[in-house]
Scaffold this motif. Sequence first.
Motif, PDB file in Angstrom:
ATOM      1  N   PHE A  49       0.859  -1.186   0.000  1.00 12.93           N
ATOM      2  CA  PHE A  49       0.000   0.000   0.000  1.00 12.93           C
ATOM      3  C   PHE A  49       0.890   1.230   0.000  1.00 12.93           C
ATOM      4  O   PHE A  49       2.073   1.172   0.355  1.00 12.93           O
ATOM      5  CB  PHE A  49      -1.012   0.019   1.151  1.00 12.93           C
ATOM      6  N   ALA A  50       0.321   2.362  -0.431  1.00 18.91           N
ATOM      7  CA  ALA A  50       1.089   3.596  -0.603  1.00 18.91           C
ATOM      8  C   ALA A  50       0.786   4.582   0.517  1.00 18.91           C
ATOM      9  O   ALA A  50      -0.295   4.554   1.118  1.00 18.91           O
ATOM     10  CB  ALA A  50       0.753   4.231  -1.952  1.00 18.91           C
ATOM     11  N   GLU A  51       1.750   5.455   0.781  1.00 19.13           N
ATOM     12  CA  GLU A  51       1.530   6.554   1.727  1.00 19.13           C
ATOM     13  C   GLU A  51       0.383   7.422   1.231  1.00 19.13           C
ATOM     14  O   GLU A  51       0.240   7.677   0.024  1.00 19.13           O
ATOM     15  CB  GLU A  51       2.807   7.381   1.862  1.00 19.13           C
ATOM     16  N   GLU A  52      -0.466   7.852   2.139  1.00 21.05           N
ATOM     17  CA  GLU A  52      -1.638   8.689   1.880  1.00 21.05           C
ATOM     18  C   GLU A  52      -2.806   7.917   1.253  1.00 21.05           C
ATOM     19  O   GLU A  52      -3.862   8.484   1.033  1.00 21.05           O
ATOM     20  CB  GLU A  52      -1.295   9.908   1.001  1.00 21.05           C
ATOM     21  N   LYS A  70       9.089   5.362   4.567  1.00 22.14           N
ATOM     22  CA  LYS A  70       8.715   6.683   4.067  1.00 22.14           C
ATOM     23  C   LYS A  70       9.840   7.192   3.173  1.00 22.14           C
ATOM     24  O   LYS A  70      11.001   6.829   3.364  1.00 22.14           O
ATOM     25  CB  LYS A  70       8.494   7.665   5.218  1.00 22.14           C
ATOM     26  N   PHE A  71       9.469   8.044   2.227  1.00 19.19           N
ATOM     27  CA  PHE A  71      10.445   8.640   1.321  1.00 19.19           C
ATOM     28  C   PHE A  71      10.440  10.148   1.510  1.00 19.19           C
ATOM     29  O   PHE A  71       9.388  10.782   1.618  1.00 19.19           O
ATOM     30  CB  PHE A  71      10.107   8.301  -0.134  1.00 19.19           C
ATOM     31  N   THR A  72      11.631  10.730   1.565  1.00 16.57           N
ATOM     32  CA  THR A  72      11.751  12.171   1.679  1.00 16.57           C
ATOM     33  C   THR A  72      11.590  12.812   0.301  1.00 16.57           C
ATOM     34  O   THR A  72      11.581  12.125  -0.729  1.00 16.57           O
ATOM     35  CB  THR A  72      13.119  12.554   2.275  1.00 16.57           C
ATOM     36  N   GLU A  73      11.491  14.125   0.297  1.00 16.73           N
ATOM     37  CA  GLU A  73      11.297  14.833  -0.968  1.00 16.73           C
ATOM     38  C   GLU A  73      12.477  14.641  -1.918  1.00 16.73           C
ATOM     39  O   GLU A  73      12.308  14.694  -3.134  1.00 16.73           O
ATOM     40  CB  GLU A  73      11.079  16.322  -0.707  1.00 16.73           C
ATOM     41  N   GLY A  75      14.071  11.891  -2.242  1.00 21.13           N
ATOM     42  CA  GLY A  75      14.127  10.493  -2.659  1.00 21.13           C
ATOM     43  C   GLY A  75      14.758   9.536  -1.679  1.00 21.13           C
ATOM     44  O   GLY A  75      14.816   8.332  -1.937  1.00 21.13           O
ATOM     45  N   ARG A  76      15.226  10.036  -0.539  1.00 23.03           N
ATOM     46  CA  ARG A  76      15.814   9.142   0.446  1.00 23.03           C
ATOM     47  C   ARG A  76      14.727   8.330   1.141  1.00 23.03           C
ATOM     48  O   ARG A  76      13.599   8.792   1.296  1.00 23.03           O
ATOM     49  CB  ARG A  76      16.632   9.929   1.467  1.00 23.03           C
ATOM     50  N   ARG A  77      15.104   7.146   1.580  1.00 22.74           N
ATOM     51  CA  ARG A  77      14.148   6.225   2.194  1.00 22.74           C
ATOM     52  C   ARG A  77      14.518   5.957   3.646  1.00 22.74           C
ATOM     53  O   ARG A  77      15.672   5.758   3.976  1.00 22.74           O
ATOM     54  CB  ARG A  77      14.141   4.909   1.411  1.00 22.74           C
ATOM     55  N   GLN A  78      13.526   5.946   4.514  1.00 19.15           N
ATOM     56  CA  GLN A  78      13.710   5.539   5.906  1.00 19.15           C
ATOM     57  C   GLN A  78      12.776   4.369   6.181  1.00 19.15           C
ATOM     58  O   GLN A  78      11.560   4.483   5.980  1.00 19.15           O
ATOM     59  CB  GLN A  78      13.399   6.685   6.858  1.00 19.15           C
ATOM     60  N   ILE A  79      13.344   3.254   6.595  1.00 19.65           N
ATOM     61  CA  ILE A  79      12.534   2.076   6.923  1.00 19.65           C
ATOM     62  C   ILE A  79      12.272   2.092   8.421  1.00 19.65           C
ATOM     63  O   ILE A  79      13.197   2.024   9.230  1.00 19.65           O
ATOM     64  CB  ILE A  79      13.246   0.777   6.511  1.00 19.65           C
ATOM     65  N   GLY A  80      11.006   2.190   8.784  1.00 15.23           N
ATOM     66  CA  GLY A  80      10.645   2.256  10.189  1.00 15.23           C
ATOM     67  C   GLY A  80      10.624   0.909  10.870  1.00 15.23           C
ATOM     68  O   GLY A  80      11.015   0.791  12.033  1.00 15.23           O
ATOM     69  N   GLU A  81      10.148  -0.119  10.157  1.00 16.04           N
ATOM     70  CA  GLU A  81      10.010  -1.426  10.794  1.00 16.04           C
ATOM     71  C   GLU A  81       9.931  -2.510   9.738  1.00 16.04           C
ATOM     72  O   GLU A  81       9.517  -2.270   8.596  1.00 16.04           O
ATOM     73  CB  GLU A  81       8.758  -1.463  11.671  1.00 16.04           C
ATOM     74  N   PHE A  82      10.316  -3.713  10.134  1.00 19.53           N
ATOM     75  CA  PHE A  82      10.120  -4.909   9.332  1.00 19.53           C
ATOM     76  C   PHE A  82       9.069  -5.775  10.014  1.00 19.53           C
ATOM     77  O   PHE A  82       9.043  -5.888  11.245  1.00 19.53           O
ATOM     78  CB  PHE A  82      11.426  -5.697   9.200  1.00 19.53           C
ATOM     79  N   ARG A  97      -2.896   6.477   5.108  1.00 18.05           N
ATOM     80  CA  ARG A  97      -1.642   5.816   5.453  1.00 18.05           C
ATOM     81  C   ARG A  97      -0.564   6.844   5.773  1.00 18.05           C
ATOM     82  O   ARG A  97      -0.351   7.797   5.009  1.00 18.05           O
ATOM     83  CB  ARG A  97      -1.164   4.953   4.279  1.00 18.05           C
ATOM     84  N   SER A  98       0.126   6.635   6.875  1.00 19.39           N
ATOM     85  CA  SER A  98       1.222   7.524   7.253  1.00 19.39           C
ATOM     86  C   SER A  98       2.547   7.105   6.625  1.00 19.39           C
ATOM     87  O   SER A  98       3.522   7.851   6.658  1.00 19.39           O
ATOM     88  CB  SER A  98       1.373   7.541   8.777  1.00 19.39           C
ATOM     89  N   ALA A  99       2.603   5.903   6.055  1.00 24.75           N
ATOM     90  CA  ALA A  99       3.806   5.383   5.399  1.00 24.75           C
ATOM     91  C   ALA A  99       3.365   4.353   4.381  1.00 24.75           C
ATOM     92  O   ALA A  99       2.178   4.002   4.299  1.00 24.75           O
ATOM     93  CB  ALA A  99       4.756   4.768   6.423  1.00 24.75           C
TER      94      ALA A  99
END
Length: 226
Positions: A49-52, A70-73, A75-82, A97-99
């Motif tokens: 699923f996609a953010e928003e 989540k992806f920053t403006e 293009g960087r990616r932060q993985i919150g959890e697996f 969706r928040s992420a």
Amino acid sequence: MLNATLPTDTRHCAVSGLPWIAAEARGPLAKLFENDGATARFRANDEIFAEEEAADAVYRVTEGVVRICKFTEDGRRQIGEFHFSGDVFGLEYGSRRSACAEAVTDCRVSIVGRAQLLARARRDGELANALWRSSCDALHRMHEQLFLLGRANAADRVLAFFRMTADRLNSRGVVEIPMSRQDIADHLGLNIETVSRTITQLRSEGAIRLEGARRVCLGAHDRLFA
């Protein structure tokens, strides 16, 4: 996106630290997903699923591994959890969706509608309790992750990640890491070069032993936060 037909009224949680919560939470939730959930399959790196996107479904991993990111403006990616087999994910506080969620490996997930799940939980105290405990477990992992990112150096972060993964997979110190080094880097706030260099360092110190590209054997001694 989803490639499954959902049932009627369905449209679409670091070291666990509290394994009794995870085990207890999965019983009633597993029963609900198994009895009432639709099944969808995703290939590695597919978007689940996609953010928003409208947060009108909740998911349970049946096979494989899922990442929440989540992806920053820029293009960087932060993985919150697996999320691993048995984990429930995608229950949001808000309506969007928040992420986003993506498959790390080929995955099979079960899906129930959010409205359906919450309606059942209002009638079923055991299910409501399991859902609360699952949320507590996820919150605990988030706290562990924040502490790790705020206090630990690169070596401690990587070693803790291996131990967390082994713990969640119940692998008793020998774990087949299912995610890539880039995934690990994006989860730990590092770059991939640092992750690779740190794995070499941990191996030279005897903290880990590598058997192939992904199989990690954890050493007996503890160097975390030394």
